[in-house]
Scaffold this active site. Structure first.
Site, PDB file in Angstrom:
ATOM      1  N   CYS A  43       0.062   9.913   1.890  1.00 41.14           N
ATOM      2  CA  CYS A  43      -0.219   9.049   0.727  1.00 41.14           C
ATOM      3  C   CYS A  43      -1.019   9.755  -0.363  1.00 41.14           C
ATOM      4  CB  CYS A  43      -0.977   7.813   1.169  1.00 41.14           C
ATOM      5  SG  CYS A  43      -0.510   7.163   2.773  1.00 41.14           S
ATOM      6  N   ASP A  58      -2.762   2.949   6.258  1.00 40.80           N
ATOM      7  CA  ASP A  58      -2.360   1.761   7.021  1.00 40.80           C
ATOM      8  C   ASP A  58      -1.146   2.033   7.890  1.00 40.80           C
ATOM      9  OD1 ASP A  58      -4.333   0.645   5.596  1.00 40.80           O
ATOM     10  OD2 ASP A  58      -3.152  -0.972   4.728  1.00 40.80           O
ATOM     11  N   CYS A  88      -3.483   5.645  -1.771  1.00 39.68           N
ATOM     12  CA  CYS A  88      -3.222   4.753  -0.635  1.00 39.68           C
ATOM     13  C   CYS A  88      -4.006   3.438  -0.783  1.00 39.68           C
ATOM     14  CB  CYS A  88      -3.591   5.470   0.656  1.00 39.68           C
ATOM     15  SG  CYS A  88      -3.064   4.582   2.135  1.00 39.68           S
ATOM     16  N   CYS A 145       3.454   4.898  -0.220  1.00 38.95           N
ATOM     17  CA  CYS A 145       4.678   4.324   0.343  1.00 38.95           C
ATOM     18  C   CYS A 145       5.641   3.931  -0.766  1.00 38.95           C
ATOM     19  CB  CYS A 145       4.341   3.104   1.188  1.00 38.95           C
ATOM     20  SG  CYS A 145       3.412   3.522   2.660  1.00 38.95           S
ATOM     21  N   GLU A 192      -3.635  -5.909   9.318  1.00 39.98           N
ATOM     22  CA  GLU A 192      -2.324  -6.336   8.837  1.00 39.98           C
ATOM     23  C   GLU A 192      -1.400  -6.524  10.033  1.00 39.98           C
ATOM     24  OE1 GLU A 192      -1.036  -3.325   6.129  1.00 39.98           O
ATOM     25  OE2 GLU A 192      -2.273  -4.093   4.493  1.00 39.98           O
ATOM     26  N   SER A 209       0.961  -6.712   5.621  1.00 44.40           N
ATOM     27  CA  SER A 209       1.264  -5.513   4.859  1.00 44.40           C
ATOM     28  C   SER A 209       2.081  -5.896   3.634  1.00 44.40           C
ATOM     29  CB  SER A 209       2.081  -4.567   5.745  1.00 44.40           C
ATOM     30  OG  SER A 209       2.793  -3.665   4.947  1.00 44.40           O
TER      31      SER A 209
END
Ligand code: FES
Length: 533
Positions: A25, A57, A98, A170, A420, A446
């Site tokens: 990330c 995460d 991130c 992501c 999450e 998430s």
């Protein structure tokens, strides 16, 4: 340190990088921090860099490590705050990426109120696997499919190797890229730079250097961070989050930033904006395209231009380069009708984020209606005391169609850390029951979660919220349009069940987790840490 004393007279700019070598990330942030430094020097300032921690995460998801994720937001914010206090920088550039690093930097800036610019290190490209585009979301859902025998382990391993092809956040419009749009709407970054993909080295480098120059100019102009973190800016950010189908975490983080900036802001105000704002970007996980596609279609500038035109964003709000948000986006590309839509013919007529209240969530809860057309559900509770217990239940086939999965003691204090539930929701989707069950939790979701999933239930179970006394078979009703989340029990029955109730013993009695549990506030308040009364 090899610094020419003559340079100490100019503004001293701290560069806070959230680089770690533990995840893709933030992997390009060191180069970007160097380019920020070049920009600071070019403008006559002196750059002094430092680093914070960061937690991925998607590496901690579904494990006890996920408890560190939201807590890291506080630690990063505290780190930046402490460095600014200790070294008394004149200004600051924060290089972020991130999920938690973006709100963390904004929270710190709200506290210290120094001239500052954010640099977002950019989205990762989507991967390609067997002729289709894939992201980390596909990996998580494939885990569910593999558990049900719908995919082989070899296929899953192969997919995993292709899903995240390089540096950057992501690839979908999950939490990190949601927050990237938010910083553009706040005006605390050069509008349009954030969503340039991480591997566009030249463009990213130029953007970082530009931020360094701007930080010096902001110091010279005496413009500080709270100028971009006032109520108008935060409402603009919410409109941007809603219009792009952003993550529920965006709401949690805006509440936290508002708290640190001393801006009164409620969950209902934010979800009210989501209700009024058409979704004009067709982005995963609610839609088709990735962050890199949004960038190609004009990025957040194209979205903001539409939102200003429709009065959903206040175009008079300032940005760090001195232009208003309206001026900074006036020449953005027109909506292409594929990734970015017009307000008149939106991708969806209203936002997907809704607040629900009722006897199961007196302080509120949050649902994102994403990747599903369902708006209501009524069914029997299947109660799990942790994420792992629920995942095991789904994997063991213990969950029936129509069930309401209750996952409790995963809230800010109960977890601690408000994990999450992506591994649960992905298992549910992978198992093919995503369209028939609902998940209700005091934990989070998430940005990659889809389905009808209710999180952030407050008060949380560990602090005596009603979720604590729900039993298997109780009927729970969710109605998104009515904004309700109720367990079909009367007040007397609920009160009787609390007689003799005790929260489970804390998982940690020392260290950061114990301190966090003691100090964290409700999710309806952004789950910020507050000093004891
Ligand atoms: Fe870091 Fe998604 S896990 S950006």
């Amino acid at each position: 340190m090899g610094i020419d004393p003559a340079r100490l007279g100019g503004p001293i700019i701290g560069i806070a990088s959230t680089w770690t070598g533990t995840m893709p990330c933030n992997l390009n942030q060191r180069e970007l921090a160097d380019r920020v430094s070049d920009g600071v020097s070019e403008a006559g300032g002196l750059a002094l860099g430092f680093n914070t921690i960061a937690v991925s995460d998607n590496q901690s998801q579904g494990t006890p490590g996920m408890r560190a994720s939201l807590i890291s937001r506080e630690v990063i914010a505290d780190s930046i705050e402490l460095m600014v206090h200790a070294h008394d920088f004149d200004g600051l550039v924060c290089v972020v990426g991130c999920d938690k690093t973006v709100p963390a930097a904004l929270m710190a800036l709200a506290r210290v109120d120094k001239p500052a610019v954010l640099v977002y290190n950019g989205p990762m490209r989507a991967g390609r696997w067997r002729e289709r585009e894939v992201t980390i979301q596909d990996v998580w859902e494939a885990v569910g499919a593999e558990e049900r025998g719908l995919m082989s382990r070899d296929e899953l391993d192969e997919l995993e190797r292709f899903a995240c092809p390089g540096a950057g956040t992501c690839a979908g419009h999950f939490t990190a890229n949601t927050m990237a749009v938010a910083i553009d709407c706040l005006g605390i970054a050069c509008v349009g730079d954030a969503l340039v993909p991480a591997d566009e080295h030249e463009l990213k480098g130029e953007a970082a250097a530009r931020a360094g120059v701007l930080a010096v100019h902001l110091v010279e102009r005496g413009v500080t961070a709270r100028r971009f973190l006032d109520r108008r800016a935060l409402l603009n950010a919410m409109a941007g989050i809603a219009a792009t189908g952003g993550s529920t975490n965006g709401v949690l983080h805006l509440l936290a930033i508002a708290h640190e900036a001393r801006v009164p802001l409620t969950l209902e105000e934010l979800t009210g904006i989501a209700r009024r704002t058409p979704v004009i970007a067709n982005l995963a996980p609610s839609g088709r395209w990735m962050a890199e596609d949004l960038h190609r279609a004009g990025g957040s500038r194209a979205v903001i231009r539409e939102l200003v035109r429709g009065g959903h964003v206040d175009g008079e709000a300032p940005t760090v380069d001195g232009r208003t948000l309206g001026n900074a986006t006036v020449d953005a590309p027109q909506p292409d009708g594929e990734v970015v839509y017009t307000l008149e013919e939106p991708f969806k007529p209203s936002g997907a984020l809704h607040a629900l209240r009722g006897n199961l969530a007196p302080e509120g809860s949050l649902v994102k209606v994403s990747g599903t057309t369902r708006r209501s559900h009524r069914g029997p509770a299947r109660v799990f005391e942790s994420e792992e217990a629920c995942t095991d239940g789904v994997r063991a086939g213990l969950v029936a169609e129509g069930d309401v999965l209750v996952v409790r003691y995963e809230g800010p204090a109960g977890g601690p850390g408000m994990r999450e539930m992506l591994s649960v929701t992905a298992s549910v989707i992978g198992a093919g029951i995503g369209e028939s069950v609902v998940l209700v939790t005091d934990g989070r979701f998430s940005g990659a979660t889809r389905g009808l999933m209710v999180g952030h239930v407050a008060p949380e179970a560990a602090r005596g919220g009603p979720l604590a006394v729900v039993q298997d078979g109780d009927v729970i009703a969710i109605d998104v349009d009515e904004g309700t989340l109720v367990v079909e029990l009367d007040d007397r029955e609920l009160a009787e069940r609390f007689v003799g109730w005790q929260p489970p013993p804390p998982r940690y009695d020392i260290g950061v987790f114990a301190r966090y549990r003691a100090l964290v506030s409700s999710a309806s308040n952004g789950a910020v840490l507050v000093p004891p009364a």
